[in-house]
Design a protein around this motif. Structure first.
Motif, short mmCIF file in Angstrom:
data_model
loop_
_atom_site.label_atom_id
_atom_site.label_comp_id
_atom_site.label_asym_id
_atom_site.label_seq_id
_atom_site.Cartn_x
_atom_site.Cartn_y
_atom_site.Cartn_z
N ASN A 184 48.15 9.56 -3.22
CA ASN A 184 48.40 8.22 -2.73
C ASN A 184 49.64 8.17 -1.84
OD1 ASN A 184 47.45 5.43 -2.84
ND2 ASN A 184 49.46 5.01 -3.72
N LEU A 200 42.93 7.00 4.81
CA LEU A 200 41.89 6.44 3.94
C LEU A 200 41.28 7.52 3.07
CD1 LEU A 200 40.31 3.93 3.12
CD2 LEU A 200 38.69 4.45 4.97
N ALA A 203 43.68 8.19 0.24
CA ALA A 203 43.65 7.12 -0.77
C ALA A 203 42.39 7.21 -1.62
CB ALA A 203 43.72 5.76 -0.07
N ASP A 204 41.26 7.51 -0.99
CA ASP A 204 40.03 7.68 -1.75
C ASP A 204 40.13 8.88 -2.69
OD1 ASP A 204 38.81 5.47 -0.63
OD2 ASP A 204 37.79 6.61 0.94
N ARG A 220 45.16 1.41 -0.46
CA ARG A 220 43.90 1.57 0.25
C ARG A 220 43.56 0.29 1.02
NH1 ARG A 220 38.40 0.58 -0.89
NH2 ARG A 220 36.97 2.11 0.08
N SER A 236 39.28 -4.27 -2.23
CA SER A 236 40.18 -3.29 -2.84
C SER A 236 41.34 -3.98 -3.54
CB SER A 236 40.70 -2.33 -1.76
OG SER A 236 41.22 -1.15 -2.31
#
Length: 589
Positions: A184, A200, A203-204, A220, A236
């Motif tokens: 993160n 992204l 974050a995923d 995210r 989110s």
């Protein structure tokens, strides 16, 4: 095991408790520690380990009592000193925590965990340079210390050394690839670098490892907002809030996402949700102010905009012995010191208010960003201009330049527009006019703002149809970020080379006097053209910066500007189709 164990093997009980503790079975370890302490109240190990367990349970005051008792028995214990500092930090007693770490490091100077803990505390206090020294030491002592590399990345982020931070996170993940928080953190730095697709994905990746990580869901959402995927961002944030209903950042960010879709009542609802939980939440007040300004309620908006001074990274919060000018005080014959710490465009836009203060009979001294000093001095108006760090020796009142609209009681109907109030240097105008020539319809263009600001660019290739119109000449006013597109966009663009190689905007202002039109997005060049009274078309995103308001094609700040707005988020195609149609109607081609 709750029976009297005086006749039993205390070490065996502690060994069993510690095994449960290490396995995360705190509720089972706790009664064993308590049993030992009933049998042996002064047992150092039981006090230490129960103190650590209480800290993990969030019972920090009890933890501090236990760890203090343990240190009374073994004052040099590295583990007790480390956790004593950690508990003090958790209690918000930063100076005492730092003193505890310092004492521990003096006794154990080659202790990676202690250096890491001290660095982590300093990061939380935003003392990033000092933190980096500790974290460099931690990973030098223990090169395979994944947590140390992660925290080092956080310190580097704080210093703005983003590529170095990314490398530090990558090193941490090479050692501990399943650490969700590092993924993160990596997403956060990639976002700041403008690498939104990679951000992204990171974050995923964090959420794949920990789908209940509210912070990762919030971050995210921020990335999705930058990608103009506001509906997904809202989803989110909502997931984050389902996990942590009191997560104020997620609620405030969801409000911003609603704002990005022009759902202003829902945006205000989220900001109000934050304020119901924390009435002094500066970001929520400030965010409400942005909505009010954007929708034209300038009186309330400028009042709330003052909360910028109390943001986590305060803007224009200065304390002087002299009072702040609120507009109520008579300043005729007095000296008013104004200053600005925001963008160059804001300096240009709100300079008109310094002129208004001068018209009230005040001597006005204005501190501006160093690169723009010559331009502002050329403006005249009997305003004394200082560099950004300048503070006059004597003055009666002070005010941020961007607080003057509040002081003057500005409403949407009373916006002052004394255009032009900036001017180009005559000699430079003649020089650039000679270089550019008079043939064709000359359009100065700028297609990208600072790369660090999301959604402040459009592809240069979108100007291709305009560049192919008969008689049109596109002349680049772009500097720095974005200039590489000239080589690949397939658009014929004339470059001016040494534009503004010295002071900011002196050449740009002179060039604009030689052009027929400027096409730019929302950058400081739009403000420069407007303040010079030059014709300019400004390409605006779906929900623009509040300074451009909503819906109208005209700017009340700058009568010579025309605003072209996206019809939906990310829709630049329609903006430039509208510009091409407008040029045709003006018989340019």
């Amino acid at each position: 095991m709750m029976q009297d164990i005086r006749s039993m093997d205390i070490e065996a009980v502690l060994e069993q408790a510690f095994a449960l503790h290490q396995g995360g079975r705190l509720a089972e370890a706790e009664p064993l520690y308590l049993t030992v302490l009933r049998a042996a109240p002064g047992d150092f190990t039981a006090q230490l380990l129960l103190g650590i367990l209480r800290h993990q349970q969030g019972r920090h005051s009890e933890a501090l009592e236990l760890l203090t008792a343990a240190l009374a028995i073994h004052p040099d214990s590295d583990l007790a000193l480390l956790n004593h500092g950690n508990v003090l930090a958790a209690l918000g007693r930063g100076p005492e925590a730092l003193a505890s770490y310092d004492r521990a490091i003096a006794l154990h100077p080659r202790h990676a965990d202690l250096a890491n803990a001290r660095g982590l505390l300093l990061v939380s206090q935003r003392h990033f340079q000092e933190a980096l020294a500790d974290l460099d030491l931690a990973v030098a002592i223990h090169p395979d210390f994944a947590e140390g590399w992660n925290n080092r990345g956080n310190a580097l982020q704080g210093l703005g050394r983003l590529e170095d931070a990314l490398a530090s996170y990558d090193r941490a993940l090479s050692l501990s690839p399943r650490h969700a928080q590092t993924h993160n953190n990596r997403a956060h730095v990639l976002r700041r670098l403008g690498r939104l697709g990679a951000a992204l994905a990171a974050a995923d990746g964090a959420l794949a490892l920990d789908d209940a990580n509210a912070q990762a869901l919030n971050d995210r959402g921020n990335i999705l907002q930058d990608l103009n995927r506001h509906e997904e961002a809202i989803e989110s944030y909502s997931r984050a809030l389902a996990i942590r209903p009191d997560y104020l950042d997620a609620a405030n960010n969801r409000g911003a996402a609603h704002q990005g879709l022009m759902r202003f009542e829902k945006a205000l609802g989220d900001f109000d949700r934050v304020l119901a939980l924390d009435g002094g939440h500066a970001l929520a007040h400030w965010s409400r102010g942005i909505v009010k300004l954007l929708t034209g309620d300038l009186e309330e908006g400028f009042r709330l905009y003052e909360w910028r001074k109390q943001l986590p990274a305060p803007i224009e919060q200065r304390n002087y012995h002299q009072p702040l000018w609120t507009g109520a005080e008579d300043i005729a014959g007095k000296t008013l010191f104004c200053y600005i710490e925001q963008g160059l465009g804001d300096t240009i836009l709100f300079f008109r208010y310094a002129l208004m203060a001068r018209a009230k009979g005040a001597r006005v001294i204005l501190a501006v960003q160093d690169p723009i000093v010559p331009l502002m001095r050329d403006a005249g108006g009997d305003i004394e201009i200082l560099g950004g760090a300048g503070v006059p020796q004597h003055f009666d009142y002070h005010s941020p330049l961007m607080s003057l609209p509040l002081a003057f009681g500005t409403t949407r109907d009373t916006i002052p527009a004394p255009v032009p109030y900036l001017k180009a240097q005559t000699g430079r105008v003649e020089t650039w006019r000679g270089r550019i020539g008079s043939h064709g319809f000359k359009i100065g263009i700028c297609w990208q703002g600072a790369a660090s600001i999301a959604n402040r660019s459009f592809p240069l290739s979108l100007l291709a149809p305009i560049s192919q119109m008969e008689h049109v000449r596109l002349i680049s006013l772009q500097k720095g970020d974005g200039t590489a597109q000239i080589r690949s966009a397939g658009v014929k663009v004339e470059e001016l080379g040494d534009l503004d190689s010295g002071d900011a905007f002196l050449d740009s202002a002179a060039v604009m006097e030689s052009l027929d039109l400027v096409i730019t997005l929302d950058t400081s060049l739009a403000h420069l053209a407007g303040a010079l009274g030059r014709p300019a078309w400004v390409a605006l995103k779906f929900v623009p910066d509040w300074r451009w308001f909503l819906e109208s094609a005209q700017s009340p700040w700058y009568p010579t500007l025309r605003l072209f707005r996206q019809r939906e988020p990310g829709d630049w195609d329609s903006v430039f189709a509208d510009m091409q149609d407008a040029l045709r109607r003006a018989h340019i081609s």
